[in-house]
Scaffold this active site. Structure first.
Site, PDB file in Angstrom:
ATOM      1  N   LYS A 208      35.498  43.728  44.139  1.00 53.18           N
ATOM      2  CA  LYS A 208      34.524  44.084  45.183  1.00 53.18           C
ATOM      3  C   LYS A 208      34.591  43.108  46.361  1.00 53.18           C
ATOM      4  O   LYS A 208      34.656  43.514  47.513  1.00 53.18           O
ATOM      5  CB  LYS A 208      33.093  44.115  44.607  1.00 53.18           C
ATOM      6  CG  LYS A 208      32.918  45.047  43.420  1.00 53.18           C
ATOM      7  CD  LYS A 208      31.492  45.050  42.898  1.00 53.18           C
ATOM      8  CE  LYS A 208      31.014  43.720  42.358  1.00 53.18           C
ATOM      9  NZ  LYS A 208      31.728  43.239  41.142  1.00 53.18           N
TER      10      LYS A 208
ATOM     11  N   ARG B 294      21.483  45.250  41.188  1.00 49.67           N
ATOM     12  CA  ARG B 294      22.161  45.138  39.906  1.00 49.67           C
ATOM     13  C   ARG B 294      21.295  45.634  38.754  1.00 49.67           C
ATOM     14  O   ARG B 294      21.731  45.623  37.614  1.00 49.67           O
ATOM     15  CB  ARG B 294      22.467  43.676  39.656  1.00 49.67           C
ATOM     16  CG  ARG B 294      23.928  43.305  39.649  1.00 49.67           C
ATOM     17  CD  ARG B 294      23.955  41.799  39.528  1.00 49.67           C
ATOM     18  NE  ARG B 294      25.192  41.279  39.077  1.00 49.67           N
ATOM     19  CZ  ARG B 294      26.103  40.758  39.903  1.00 49.67           C
ATOM     20  NH1 ARG B 294      25.934  40.796  41.185  1.00 49.67           N
ATOM     21  NH2 ARG B 294      27.175  40.207  39.394  1.00 49.67           N
TER      22      ARG B 294
ATOM     23  N   ARG C 178      41.491  33.754  38.684  1.00 54.64           N
ATOM     24  CA  ARG C 178      40.865  33.720  40.019  1.00 54.64           C
ATOM     25  C   ARG C 178      40.578  32.266  40.405  1.00 54.64           C
ATOM     26  O   ARG C 178      40.151  31.458  39.588  1.00 54.64           O
ATOM     27  CB  ARG C 178      39.541  34.487  40.016  1.00 54.64           C
ATOM     28  CG  ARG C 178      38.765  34.266  41.314  1.00 54.64           C
ATOM     29  CD  ARG C 178      37.670  35.251  41.533  1.00 54.64           C
ATOM     30  NE  ARG C 178      36.579  35.139  40.577  1.00 54.64           N
ATOM     31  CZ  ARG C 178      35.502  35.904  40.626  1.00 54.64           C
ATOM     32  NH1 ARG C 178      35.389  36.832  41.549  1.00 54.64           N
ATOM     33  NH2 ARG C 178      34.546  35.753  39.745  1.00 54.64           N
TER      34      ARG C 178
ATOM     35  N   ARG D  29      35.509  29.149  39.104  1.00 57.87           N
ATOM     36  CA  ARG D  29      34.069  29.335  38.910  1.00 57.87           C
ATOM     37  C   ARG D  29      33.698  29.081  37.448  1.00 57.87           C
ATOM     38  O   ARG D  29      34.415  29.478  36.539  1.00 57.87           O
ATOM     39  CB  ARG D  29      33.657  30.762  39.327  1.00 57.87           C
ATOM     40  CG  ARG D  29      33.265  30.844  40.795  1.00 57.87           C
ATOM     41  CD  ARG D  29      33.089  32.260  41.286  1.00 57.87           C
ATOM     42  NE  ARG D  29      32.254  33.118  40.466  1.00 57.87           N
ATOM     43  CZ  ARG D  29      31.944  34.383  40.792  1.00 57.87           C
ATOM     44  NH1 ARG D  29      32.395  34.896  41.919  1.00 57.87           N
ATOM     45  NH2 ARG D  29      31.194  35.111  39.994  1.00 57.87           N
TER      46      ARG D  29
ATOM     47  N   ARG E 169      29.131  38.718  30.936  1.00 57.01           N
ATOM     48  CA  ARG E 169      28.849  39.395  32.218  1.00 57.01           C
ATOM     49  C   ARG E 169      29.176  40.884  32.121  1.00 57.01           C
ATOM     50  O   ARG E 169      28.470  41.729  32.679  1.00 57.01           O
ATOM     51  CB  ARG E 169      29.661  38.740  33.346  1.00 57.01           C
ATOM     52  CG  ARG E 169      29.159  37.342  33.692  1.00 57.01           C
ATOM     53  CD  ARG E 169      30.199  36.519  34.436  1.00 57.01           C
ATOM     54  NE  ARG E 169      30.532  37.058  35.744  1.00 57.01           N
ATOM     55  CZ  ARG E 169      31.640  36.744  36.412  1.00 57.01           C
ATOM     56  NH1 ARG E 169      32.514  35.898  35.890  1.00 57.01           N
ATOM     57  NH2 ARG E 169      31.869  37.271  37.584  1.00 57.01           N
TER      58      ARG E 169
HETATM   59  P1  AP5 Z   1      37.030  39.750  43.232  1.00 53.74           P
HETATM   60  O1  AP5 Z   1      37.227  40.516  44.484  1.00 53.74           O
HETATM   61  O2  AP5 Z   1      36.662  38.300  43.332  1.00 53.74           O
HETATM   62  O3  AP5 Z   1      36.048  40.549  42.250  1.00 53.74           O
HETATM   63  P2  AP5 Z   1      34.490  40.862  42.345  1.00 53.74           P
HETATM   64  O4  AP5 Z   1      34.314  42.289  41.942  1.00 53.74           O
HETATM   65  O5  AP5 Z   1      33.946  40.441  43.674  1.00 53.74           O
HETATM   66  O6  AP5 Z   1      34.016  39.927  41.180  1.00 53.74           O
HETATM   67  P3  AP5 Z   1      32.832  38.873  41.028  1.00 53.74           P
HETATM   68  O7  AP5 Z   1      33.096  38.148  39.741  1.00 53.74           O
HETATM   69  O8  AP5 Z   1      32.674  38.004  42.248  1.00 53.74           O
HETATM   70  O9  AP5 Z   1      31.649  39.794  40.887  1.00 53.74           O
HETATM   71  P4  AP5 Z   1      30.399  39.527  40.116  1.00 53.74           P
HETATM   72  O10 AP5 Z   1      29.741  40.792  40.368  1.00 53.74           O
HETATM   73  O11 AP5 Z   1      30.417  39.116  38.712  1.00 53.74           O
HETATM   74  O12 AP5 Z   1      29.917  38.152  40.774  1.00 53.74           O
HETATM   75  P5  AP5 Z   1      28.760  37.811  41.802  1.00 53.74           P
HETATM   76  O13 AP5 Z   1      29.250  36.746  42.647  1.00 53.74           O
HETATM   77  O14 AP5 Z   1      28.205  39.062  42.407  1.00 53.74           O
HETATM   78  O15 AP5 Z   1      38.381  39.892  42.351  1.00 53.74           O
HETATM   79  C1  AP5 Z   1      38.491  39.244  41.103  1.00 53.74           C
HETATM   80  C2  AP5 Z   1      39.913  38.653  40.966  1.00 53.74           C
HETATM   81  O16 AP5 Z   1      40.853  39.732  40.884  1.00 53.74           O
HETATM   82  C3  AP5 Z   1      40.340  37.798  42.172  1.00 53.74           C
HETATM   83  O17 AP5 Z   1      41.134  36.762  41.684  1.00 53.74           O
HETATM   84  C4  AP5 Z   1      41.156  38.782  43.036  1.00 53.74           C
HETATM   85  O18 AP5 Z   1      42.139  38.104  43.818  1.00 53.74           O
HETATM   86  C5  AP5 Z   1      41.804  39.655  41.948  1.00 53.74           C
HETATM   87  N1  AP5 Z   1      42.039  41.040  42.366  1.00 53.74           N
HETATM   88  C6  AP5 Z   1      41.222  41.838  43.098  1.00 53.74           C
HETATM   89  N2  AP5 Z   1      41.761  43.063  43.246  1.00 53.74           N
HETATM   90  C7  AP5 Z   1      42.946  43.037  42.575  1.00 53.74           C
HETATM   91  C8  AP5 Z   1      43.975  43.997  42.349  1.00 53.74           C
HETATM   92  N3  AP5 Z   1      43.913  45.247  42.849  1.00 53.74           N
HETATM   93  N4  AP5 Z   1      45.054  43.613  41.602  1.00 53.74           N
HETATM   94  C9  AP5 Z   1      45.133  42.360  41.096  1.00 53.74           C
HETATM   95  N5  AP5 Z   1      44.203  41.406  41.276  1.00 53.74           N
HETATM   96  C10 AP5 Z   1      43.115  41.739  42.005  1.00 53.74           C
HETATM   97  O19 AP5 Z   1      27.640  37.298  40.808  1.00 53.74           O
HETATM   98  C11 AP5 Z   1      27.748  36.069  40.127  1.00 53.74           C
HETATM   99  C12 AP5 Z   1      26.439  35.749  39.440  1.00 53.74           C
HETATM  100  O20 AP5 Z   1      25.375  35.643  40.415  1.00 53.74           O
HETATM  101  C13 AP5 Z   1      25.913  36.786  38.442  1.00 53.74           C
HETATM  102  O21 AP5 Z   1      26.496  36.630  37.158  1.00 53.74           O
HETATM  103  C14 AP5 Z   1      24.418  36.457  38.453  1.00 53.74           C
HETATM  104  O22 AP5 Z   1      24.162  35.290  37.722  1.00 53.74           O
HETATM  105  C15 AP5 Z   1      24.148  36.152  39.899  1.00 53.74           C
HETATM  106  N6  AP5 Z   1      23.767  37.334  40.692  1.00 53.74           N
HETATM  107  C16 AP5 Z   1      24.427  37.827  41.778  1.00 53.74           C
HETATM  108  N7  AP5 Z   1      23.808  38.914  42.254  1.00 53.74           N
HETATM  109  C17 AP5 Z   1      22.746  39.135  41.450  1.00 53.74           C
HETATM  110  C18 AP5 Z   1      21.738  40.136  41.413  1.00 53.74           C
HETATM  111  N8  AP5 Z   1      21.701  41.150  42.315  1.00 53.74           N
HETATM  112  N9  AP5 Z   1      20.797  40.064  40.434  1.00 53.74           N
HETATM  113  C19 AP5 Z   1      20.805  39.045  39.553  1.00 53.74           C
HETATM  114  N10 AP5 Z   1      21.742  38.078  39.510  1.00 53.74           N
HETATM  115  C20 AP5 Z   1      22.692  38.116  40.466  1.00 53.74           C
END
Ligand code: AP5
Length: 216
Positions: A13, A88, A127, A155, A166
């Site tokens: 994403k 979420r 990552r 991370r 997760r």
């Molecule tokens: P990447 O683009 O980084 O993936 P992402 O979907 O953004 O993954 P995240 O882990 O950042 O999402 P998340 O939802 O868990 O984390 P968030 O920060 O929101 O890609 C992943 C990897 O794959 C990278 O290395 C990339 O280069 C690679 N890649 C991408 N596309 C590819 C492809 N096509 N082929 C090969 N490789 C590829 O949340 C973190 C924490 O914050 C949560 O656990 C929670 O504690 C808190 N939080 C955040 N929002 C909320 C909320 N709304 N409510 C409650 N808690 C929250």
């Protein structure tokens, strides 16, 4: 254009959001990036959420809803936004509905990026994230440019056991949002498997179609 980006952790994403926002002239609002910035700056909110985030747990709805409400009211989101990581849970989605009514705005589309869990584990374990910009890379599939000045780290929540936690939370608390937004006719599912460029082509095809038919 006002979009929500749904999909399991590590689906891509954040990576795809940057391209979407650059091409379609809207702002990304990543709840995870906002929370990590608070952790880095050791704000009271950052200190409060550290334990939840490092363990891969969701932070409490009340905290995240207040944070997004403040952020979304800023002028840079007036022309459009892409919400990455929020909502979420169903209560968060209901809170967003109320925010949008007050702002006299409506959602145009909910993109759901679909990637199998086993592939996610291999993506996230390689990552690396830049401490300064929050930009993420993959050591093999999306390496940082060799001439860039990056301060890369892994991370805390990208360890295999935490990734599995997760994913379970995504299945139980976030996936129900697909049904929630399907009932509003907003959902577009995108196959997130393949090269970065191929995934982006699938996304931009959907968004181009929306732009051309002027339905937002
Ligand atoms: P990447 O683009 O980084 O993936 P992402 O979907 O953004 O993954 P995240 O882990 O950042 O999402 P998340 O939802 O868990 O984390 P968030 O920060 O929101 O890609 C992943 C990897 O794959 C990278 O290395 C990339 O280069 C690679 N890649 C991408 N596309 C590819 C492809 N096509 N082929 C090969 N490789 C590829 O949340 C973190 C924490 O914050 C949560 O656990 C929670 O504690 C808190 N939080 C955040 N929002 C909320 C909320 N709304 N409510 C409650 N808690 C929250």
């Amino acid at each position: 254009m006002r979009l929500i980006f749904l999909g399991p952790p590590g689906a891509g994403k954040g990576t795809q959001s940057q391209h979407i926002c650059a091409d379609f002239g809207i702002r990304q609002l990543s709840s995870g990036d906002l929370l990590r910035a608070n952790m880095r700056d050791q704000t009271p909110l950052g200190l409060e959420v550290t334990k939840f985030m490092n363990n891969g747990e969701l932070v409490p709805d009340s905290l995240i809803i207040d944070l997004i409400k403040d952020e979304l009211s800023k002028p840079q989101y007036k022309k459009g936004f892409l919400l990455d990581g929020f909502p979420r849970t169903i209560p968060q989605a209901a809170a967003l509905d109320s925010m949008l009514i007050k702002m006299n705005q409506k959602l145009d589309c909910v993109l759901v990026l679909e990637v199998p869990h086993e592939l996610i584990i291999s993506r996230l374990s390689l990552r690396r994230t830049d401490r300064k910009t929050g930009k993420s890379f993959h050591l093999i599939f999306n390496p940082p440019p060799a001439d860039g000045d990056f301060d890369l780290y892994q991370r805390e929540d990208d360890k295999e056991e935490t990734i599995r936690n997760r994913l379970e939370i995504y299945e139980s608390l976030t996936k129900p949002l697909i049904k929630y937004y399907s009932s509003m006719g907003l959902v577009h599912k995108i196959n997130g498997v393949g090269m970065l460029e191929d995934v982006y082509d699938r996304i931009s095809t959907v968004l181009d179609r929306m732009t051309k038919s002027n339905i937002y």
